[in-house]
Design a protein around this motif. Structure first.
Motif, PDB file in Angstrom:
ATOM      1  N   VAL A 103      44.913 111.045 124.702  1.00 50.50           N
ATOM      2  CA  VAL A 103      46.160 110.399 125.124  1.00 50.50           C
ATOM      3  C   VAL A 103      46.633 111.028 126.426  1.00 50.50           C
ATOM      4  O   VAL A 103      46.268 112.159 126.750  1.00 50.50           O
ATOM      5  N   CYS A 104      47.446 110.286 127.151  1.00 54.22           N
ATOM      6  CA  CYS A 104      48.006 110.766 128.408  1.00 54.22           C
ATOM      7  C   CYS A 104      49.510 110.530 128.359  1.00 54.22           C
ATOM      8  O   CYS A 104      49.959 109.404 128.115  1.00 54.22           O
ATOM      9  N   TYR A 105      50.298 111.587 128.573  1.00 57.15           N
ATOM     10  CA  TYR A 105      51.753 111.498 128.548  1.00 57.15           C
ATOM     11  C   TYR A 105      52.334 112.174 129.778  1.00 57.15           C
ATOM     12  O   TYR A 105      51.787 113.158 130.266  1.00 57.15           O
ATOM     13  N   GLN A 106      53.475 111.661 130.228  1.00 55.30           N
ATOM     14  CA  GLN A 106      54.271 112.345 131.237  1.00 55.30           C
ATOM     15  C   GLN A 106      55.563 112.759 130.556  1.00 55.30           C
ATOM     16  O   GLN A 106      56.173 111.969 129.831  1.00 55.30           O
ATOM     17  N   ILE A 107      55.996 113.986 130.782  1.00 60.58           N
ATOM     18  CA  ILE A 107      57.245 114.485 130.205  1.00 60.58           C
ATOM     19  C   ILE A 107      58.381 114.094 131.155  1.00 60.58           C
ATOM     20  O   ILE A 107      58.385 114.511 132.316  1.00 60.58           O
ATOM     21  N   VAL A 108      59.311 113.283 130.634  1.00 67.62           N
ATOM     22  CA  VAL A 108      60.392 112.731 131.456  1.00 67.62           C
ATOM     23  C   VAL A 108      61.739 112.931 130.767  1.00 67.62           C
ATOM     24  O   VAL A 108      61.805 113.414 129.643  1.00 67.62           O
ATOM     25  N   GLY A 109      62.812 112.507 131.425  1.00 69.94           N
ATOM     26  CA  GLY A 109      64.149 112.577 130.859  1.00 69.94           C
ATOM     27  C   GLY A 109      64.340 111.553 129.745  1.00 69.94           C
ATOM     28  O   GLY A 109      63.558 110.618 129.604  1.00 69.94           O
ATOM     29  N   GLU A 110      65.396 111.730 128.969  1.00 73.44           N
ATOM     30  CA  GLU A 110      65.656 110.850 127.824  1.00 73.44           C
ATOM     31  C   GLU A 110      65.745 109.380 128.209  1.00 73.44           C
ATOM     32  O   GLU A 110      65.238 108.523 127.511  1.00 73.44           O
ATOM     33  N   ASP A 111      66.411 109.081 129.336  1.00 75.13           N
ATOM     34  CA  ASP A 111      66.609 107.698 129.742  1.00 75.13           C
ATOM     35  C   ASP A 111      65.330 107.034 130.225  1.00 75.13           C
ATOM     36  O   ASP A 111      65.250 105.815 130.287  1.00 75.13           O
ATOM     37  N   GLU A 112      64.341 107.819 130.581  1.00 73.67           N
ATOM     38  CA  GLU A 112      63.096 107.283 131.113  1.00 73.67           C
ATOM     39  C   GLU A 112      62.028 107.107 130.047  1.00 73.67           C
ATOM     40  O   GLU A 112      61.013 106.456 130.296  1.00 73.67           O
ATOM     41  N   ALA A 113      62.207 107.699 128.899  1.00 74.41           N
ATOM     42  CA  ALA A 113      61.171 107.728 127.866  1.00 74.41           C
ATOM     43  C   ALA A 113      60.755 106.316 127.454  1.00 74.41           C
ATOM     44  O   ALA A 113      61.582 105.441 127.233  1.00 74.41           O
ATOM     45  N   ASP A 114      59.441 106.112 127.402  1.00 77.87           N
ATOM     46  CA  ASP A 114      58.852 104.842 126.987  1.00 77.87           C
ATOM     47  C   ASP A 114      57.441 105.155 126.501  1.00 77.87           C
ATOM     48  O   ASP A 114      56.520 105.288 127.312  1.00 77.87           O
ATOM     49  N   ILE A 115      57.283 105.289 125.208  1.00 77.64           N
ATOM     50  CA  ILE A 115      56.004 105.729 124.653  1.00 77.64           C
ATOM     51  C   ILE A 115      54.874 104.769 125.002  1.00 77.64           C
ATOM     52  O   ILE A 115      53.744 105.181 125.225  1.00 77.64           O
ATOM     53  N   LYS A 116      55.173 103.472 125.107  1.00 74.24           N
ATOM     54  CA  LYS A 116      54.136 102.495 125.460  1.00 74.24           C
ATOM     55  C   LYS A 116      53.629 102.709 126.879  1.00 74.24           C
ATOM     56  O   LYS A 116      52.491 102.387 127.182  1.00 74.24           O
ATOM     57  N   ALA A 117      54.485 103.240 127.748  1.00 73.72           N
ATOM     58  CA  ALA A 117      54.100 103.522 129.134  1.00 73.72           C
ATOM     59  C   ALA A 117      53.592 104.954 129.284  1.00 73.72           C
ATOM     60  O   ALA A 117      53.317 105.403 130.399  1.00 73.72           O
ATOM     61  N   GLY A 118      53.503 105.701 128.178  1.00 78.42           N
ATOM     62  CA  GLY A 118      53.008 107.072 128.237  1.00 78.42           C
ATOM     63  C   GLY A 118      54.036 108.070 128.746  1.00 78.42           C
ATOM     64  O   GLY A 118      53.676 109.114 129.271  1.00 78.42           O
ATOM     65  N   LYS A 119      55.318 107.752 128.589  1.00 81.98           N
ATOM     66  CA  LYS A 119      56.387 108.652 129.036  1.00 81.98           C
ATOM     67  C   LYS A 119      57.145 109.148 127.800  1.00 81.98           C
ATOM     68  O   LYS A 119      57.694 108.345 127.065  1.00 81.98           O
TER      69      LYS A 119
END
Length: 158
Positions: A103-119
């Motif tokens: 899996v590939c994830y980017q660690i972002v702020g709460e408002d940006e989180a979108d698991i389908k987009a890998g955030k």
């Protein structure tokens, strides 16, 4: 108030939403209220009530977004120099030790989180377990289904 971390893309997205609210939604709502007022008796005017309710929502959202942007600590992942460590804004390639899936994830702020987009949110259990890890490290994540282990394959700042 504490500063809230936000990536550059997240700040741009919130800025675009604020612009949309102020230049499109607010004038549209004001016009709807004026139109509903012209119909006469306001006490039994459902259009007027709906327009006023919409106005409250729009104004509340404008205040909320302005507050988030005012309290944001904007971080550009491209400018980070964390020596390969997992930090806010980093993009991580992980191996799920149980399933073997990558899996590939980017660690972002709460408002940006979108698991389908890998955030994933900085406040999520997986992000909290990954912060500070290096490539080759194993992170144990307390998930609702039990403990899951992820091996950090690569850490990128993009």
């Amino acid at each position: 108030m504490n500063k809230t971390p936000l990536t550059v893309k997240g700040a741009e997205k919130l800025g675009a939403e604020l612009h949309q609210l102020k230049t499109v939604e607010r004038p549209r709502t004001i016009a709807a209220i004026a139109e509903a007022r012209s119909h006469g008796d306001l006490s039994e005017n459902a259009e007027y009530d709906a327009a006023k309710e919409r106005q409250g929502f729009v104004e509340g959202r404008i205040q909320e977004v302005e507050g988030k942007l005012a309290n944001a600590q904007i971080i550009d992942p491209k400018l980070l120099d964390a020596d390969g460590r997992c930090v806010f804004g980093a993009t991580l390639d992980l191996d799920d030790q149980e399933s073997g899936a990558r899996v590939c994830y980017q660690i972002v702020g709460e408002d940006e989180a979108d698991i389908k987009a890998g955030k994933i949110s900085i406040n999520s259990p997986i992000a909290r377990a990954l912060i500070g890890k290096f490539a080759g490290d194993i992170a144990e994540v307390q998930a609702p289904g039990g403990v899951r282990e992820y091996e950090v394959i690569a850490v990128r700042y993009e």
